[in-house]
Scaffold this motif. Structure first.
Motif, PDB file in Angstrom:
ATOM      1  N   CYS A  63       0.830  -1.207   0.000  1.00  0.00           N
ATOM      2  CA  CYS A  63       0.000   0.000   0.000  1.00  0.00           C
ATOM      3  C   CYS A  63       0.861   1.252   0.000  1.00  0.00           C
ATOM      4  O   CYS A  63       2.043   1.214   0.349  1.00  0.00           O
ATOM      5  CB  CYS A  63      -0.910  -0.011   1.227  1.00  0.00           C
ATOM      6  SG  CYS A  63      -2.044  -1.425   1.270  1.00  0.00           S
TER       7      CYS A  63
ATOM      8  N   MET B 220      -3.675   1.025   3.797  1.00  0.00           N
ATOM      9  CA  MET B 220      -3.727  -0.355   4.259  1.00  0.00           C
ATOM     10  C   MET B 220      -4.923  -0.564   5.169  1.00  0.00           C
ATOM     11  O   MET B 220      -5.655  -1.542   5.050  1.00  0.00           O
ATOM     12  CB  MET B 220      -2.426  -0.715   4.999  1.00  0.00           C
ATOM     13  CG  MET B 220      -2.367  -2.162   5.506  1.00  0.00           C
ATOM     14  SD  MET B 220      -3.355  -2.549   6.981  1.00  0.00           S
ATOM     15  CE  MET B 220      -2.609  -1.492   8.220  1.00  0.00           C
ATOM     16  N   ARG B 221      -5.154   0.362   6.096  1.00  0.00           N
ATOM     17  CA  ARG B 221      -6.280   0.230   7.018  1.00  0.00           C
ATOM     18  C   ARG B 221      -7.600   0.231   6.263  1.00  0.00           C
ATOM     19  O   ARG B 221      -8.520  -0.515   6.594  1.00  0.00           O
ATOM     20  CB  ARG B 221      -6.243   1.349   8.052  1.00  0.00           C
ATOM     21  CG  ARG B 221      -5.095   1.173   9.047  1.00  0.00           C
ATOM     22  CD  ARG B 221      -4.954   2.338   9.990  1.00  0.00           C
ATOM     23  NE  ARG B 221      -6.181   2.604  10.700  1.00  0.00           N
ATOM     24  CZ  ARG B 221      -6.424   3.739  11.346  1.00  0.00           C
ATOM     25  NH1 ARG B 221      -5.513   4.686  11.369  1.00  0.00           N
ATOM     26  NH2 ARG B 221      -7.552   3.920  11.984  1.00  0.00           N
TER      27      ARG B 221
ATOM     28  N   HIS C 239      -7.966  -3.179   4.518  1.00  0.00           N
ATOM     29  CA  HIS C 239      -8.290  -4.194   5.525  1.00  0.00           C
ATOM     30  C   HIS C 239      -9.759  -4.083   5.940  1.00  0.00           C
ATOM     31  O   HIS C 239     -10.492  -5.079   5.972  1.00  0.00           O
ATOM     32  CB  HIS C 239      -7.359  -4.026   6.732  1.00  0.00           C
ATOM     33  CG  HIS C 239      -7.528  -5.074   7.784  1.00  0.00           C
ATOM     34  ND1 HIS C 239      -8.022  -4.775   9.028  1.00  0.00           N
ATOM     35  CD2 HIS C 239      -7.269  -6.401   7.780  1.00  0.00           C
ATOM     36  CE1 HIS C 239      -8.065  -5.880   9.755  1.00  0.00           C
ATOM     37  NE2 HIS C 239      -7.606  -6.878   9.017  1.00  0.00           N
TER      38      HIS C 239
ATOM     39  N   LEU D  61     -12.803  -6.840   5.380  1.00  0.00           N
ATOM     40  CA  LEU D  61     -13.538  -7.334   6.553  1.00  0.00           C
ATOM     41  C   LEU D  61     -15.036  -7.078   6.410  1.00  0.00           C
ATOM     42  O   LEU D  61     -15.854  -7.927   6.775  1.00  0.00           O
ATOM     43  CB  LEU D  61     -13.020  -6.677   7.834  1.00  0.00           C
ATOM     44  CG  LEU D  61     -11.691  -7.160   8.373  1.00  0.00           C
ATOM     45  CD1 LEU D  61     -11.326  -6.381   9.635  1.00  0.00           C
ATOM     46  CD2 LEU D  61     -11.713  -8.654   8.665  1.00  0.00           C
TER      47      LEU D  61
ATOM     48  N   ASP E 201      -7.265 -15.870   5.712  1.00  0.00           N
ATOM     49  CA  ASP E 201      -6.613 -15.000   6.679  1.00  0.00           C
ATOM     50  C   ASP E 201      -6.263 -13.667   6.046  1.00  0.00           C
ATOM     51  O   ASP E 201      -6.008 -13.584   4.837  1.00  0.00           O
ATOM     52  CB  ASP E 201      -5.335 -15.669   7.219  1.00  0.00           C
ATOM     53  CG  ASP E 201      -4.878 -15.088   8.551  1.00  0.00           C
ATOM     54  OD1 ASP E 201      -5.592 -14.249   9.127  1.00  0.00           O
ATOM     55  OD2 ASP E 201      -3.806 -15.504   9.022  1.00  0.00           O
ATOM     56  N   LEU E 202      -6.256 -12.634   6.862  1.00  0.00           N
ATOM     57  CA  LEU E 202      -5.789 -11.299   6.489  1.00  0.00           C
ATOM     58  C   LEU E 202      -4.763 -10.884   7.524  1.00  0.00           C
ATOM     59  O   LEU E 202      -5.041 -10.946   8.725  1.00  0.00           O
ATOM     60  CB  LEU E 202      -6.933 -10.284   6.497  1.00  0.00           C
ATOM     61  CG  LEU E 202      -8.048 -10.471   5.490  1.00  0.00           C
ATOM     62  CD1 LEU E 202      -9.177  -9.472   5.773  1.00  0.00           C
ATOM     63  CD2 LEU E 202      -7.526 -10.254   4.082  1.00  0.00           C
TER      64      LEU E 202
ATOM     65  N   PRO F  71      -2.577  -7.644   8.359  1.00  0.00           N
ATOM     66  CA  PRO F  71      -2.163  -6.271   8.066  1.00  0.00           C
ATOM     67  C   PRO F  71      -0.781  -5.967   8.601  1.00  0.00           C
ATOM     68  O   PRO F  71      -0.355  -6.518   9.620  1.00  0.00           O
ATOM     69  CB  PRO F  71      -3.225  -5.428   8.769  1.00  0.00           C
ATOM     70  CG  PRO F  71      -3.786  -6.299   9.835  1.00  0.00           C
ATOM     71  CD  PRO F  71      -3.611  -7.720   9.390  1.00  0.00           C
TER      72      PRO F  71
ATOM     73  N   LEU G  18      -0.825  -5.608   3.237  1.00  0.00           N
ATOM     74  CA  LEU G  18      -1.904  -6.480   3.661  1.00  0.00           C
ATOM     75  C   LEU G  18      -1.715  -7.821   2.973  1.00  0.00           C
ATOM     76  O   LEU G  18      -1.750  -7.905   1.747  1.00  0.00           O
ATOM     77  CB  LEU G  18      -3.269  -5.889   3.282  1.00  0.00           C
ATOM     78  CG  LEU G  18      -4.491  -6.729   3.653  1.00  0.00           C
ATOM     79  CD1 LEU G  18      -4.621  -6.871   5.166  1.00  0.00           C
ATOM     80  CD2 LEU G  18      -5.759  -6.098   3.065  1.00  0.00           C
TER      81      LEU G  18
ATOM     82  N   VAL H   3      -3.093 -11.321   2.003  1.00  0.00           N
ATOM     83  CA  VAL H   3      -4.394 -11.961   1.786  1.00  0.00           C
ATOM     84  C   VAL H   3      -4.129 -13.429   1.505  1.00  0.00           C
ATOM     85  O   VAL H   3      -3.413 -13.768   0.563  1.00  0.00           O
ATOM     86  CB  VAL H   3      -5.144 -11.316   0.598  1.00  0.00           C
ATOM     87  CG1 VAL H   3      -6.468 -12.027   0.352  1.00  0.00           C
ATOM     88  CG2 VAL H   3      -5.345  -9.827   0.845  1.00  0.00           C
TER      89      VAL H   3
ATOM     90  N   PHE I 166      -2.229  -2.654  13.246  1.00  0.00           N
ATOM     91  CA  PHE I 166      -1.780  -4.015  12.952  1.00  0.00           C
ATOM     92  C   PHE I 166      -1.112  -4.551  14.208  1.00  0.00           C
ATOM     93  O   PHE I 166      -0.907  -3.825  15.186  1.00  0.00           O
ATOM     94  CB  PHE I 166      -0.825  -4.060  11.753  1.00  0.00           C
ATOM     95  CG  PHE I 166       0.400  -3.208  11.886  1.00  0.00           C
ATOM     96  CD1 PHE I 166       1.606  -3.749  12.292  1.00  0.00           C
ATOM     97  CD2 PHE I 166       0.356  -1.850  11.595  1.00  0.00           C
ATOM     98  CE1 PHE I 166       2.742  -2.958  12.412  1.00  0.00           C
ATOM     99  CE2 PHE I 166       1.489  -1.047  11.719  1.00  0.00           C
ATOM    100  CZ  PHE I 166       2.683  -1.607  12.120  1.00  0.00           C
TER     101      PHE I 166
ATOM    102  N   PRO J 158      -6.489  -5.982  14.996  1.00  0.00           N
ATOM    103  CA  PRO J 158      -6.579  -4.843  14.073  1.00  0.00           C
ATOM    104  C   PRO J 158      -8.015  -4.337  13.946  1.00  0.00           C
ATOM    105  O   PRO J 158      -8.956  -5.109  13.831  1.00  0.00           O
ATOM    106  CB  PRO J 158      -6.076  -5.436  12.753  1.00  0.00           C
ATOM    107  CG  PRO J 158      -5.137  -6.519  13.170  1.00  0.00           C
ATOM    108  CD  PRO J 158      -5.777  -7.125  14.396  1.00  0.00           C
TER     109      PRO J 158
END
Length: 198
Positions: A15, A21-22, A25, A29, A38-39, A41, A46, A48, A113, A188
């Protein structure tokens, strides 16, 4: 943003910023695409795992300047502001130790994160006067529960470990318990507030 393959069924999204990034994410979600395993951060990335094509299509069409709000969990941590570096932080911020505690407790934080150690959350939202560098020489031993800051982040050491963050105080709240479900108190997206206790 740039995607990089990581094995057969994972990809890393690089990112442009922590905020991007946030947003990515939070978007994933909120959408909860089928097949995402799974993720993970990071500060500017990020990871994936699973359903990479679906996540990529979702994010390619998303407005990552306005992430979905969601319903973040809120955690309050009681802190004794008695840290080894409190006077140093106050000096560099140009204020008193009490003012440092007021600044730190007056802000609302978000877990951007986790990493470094199980249960360690990197919290954003630190007021500008408290954005200070790490120590020139890290400590070989930082006690569990120590509340510190470094750069744009604040956080709590979940266990005794080496560390170079400036220490403001300590909390007795456990941040990680391998027998709990989930084991880590912070995840996160969680919102965190610090409350001063004596």
């Amino acid at each position: 943003m740039r995607w990089r393959r990581c094995g057969e069924d994972a990809a890393l999204l690089d990112c442009d910023s922590l905020d991007q990034m946030r947003a990515a994410h939070a978007t994933v979600l909120a959408a909860r695409p089928d097949g995402v395993v799974d993720l993970v951060p990071g500060a500017r990335s990020l990871l994936v795992v699973g359903a990479v094509a679906a996540v990529r299509a979702l994010l390619d069409g998303a407005d990552l300047t306005h992430p979905p709000d969601g319903n973040p969990r809120e955690v309050t941590l009681d802190v004794h502001y008695d840290g080894e570096d409190l006077a140093l932080v106050a000096q560099d911020a140009g204020c008193s130790a009490d003012a440092v505690a007021e600044l730190h407790t007056g802000a609302a934080y978000t877990v951007a994160f986790t990493g470094f150690a199980p249960g360690f959350g990197y919290l954003t939202g630190l007021p500008s006067p408290l954005r200070q560098p790490r120590l020139d020489s890290p400590r070989t031993r930082v006690p569990a529960g120590s509340v510190g800051l470094a750069g744009e982040f604040t956080g709590v050491y979940p266990r005794e470990s080496p560390g170079g963050w400036r220490l403001l105080g300590h909390t007795t709240t456990p941040l990680f318990d391998a027998h709990a479900d989930p084991p880590a108190l912070l995840a996160p997206g969680d919102r965190v507030r610090f409350r001063s206790v004596r």
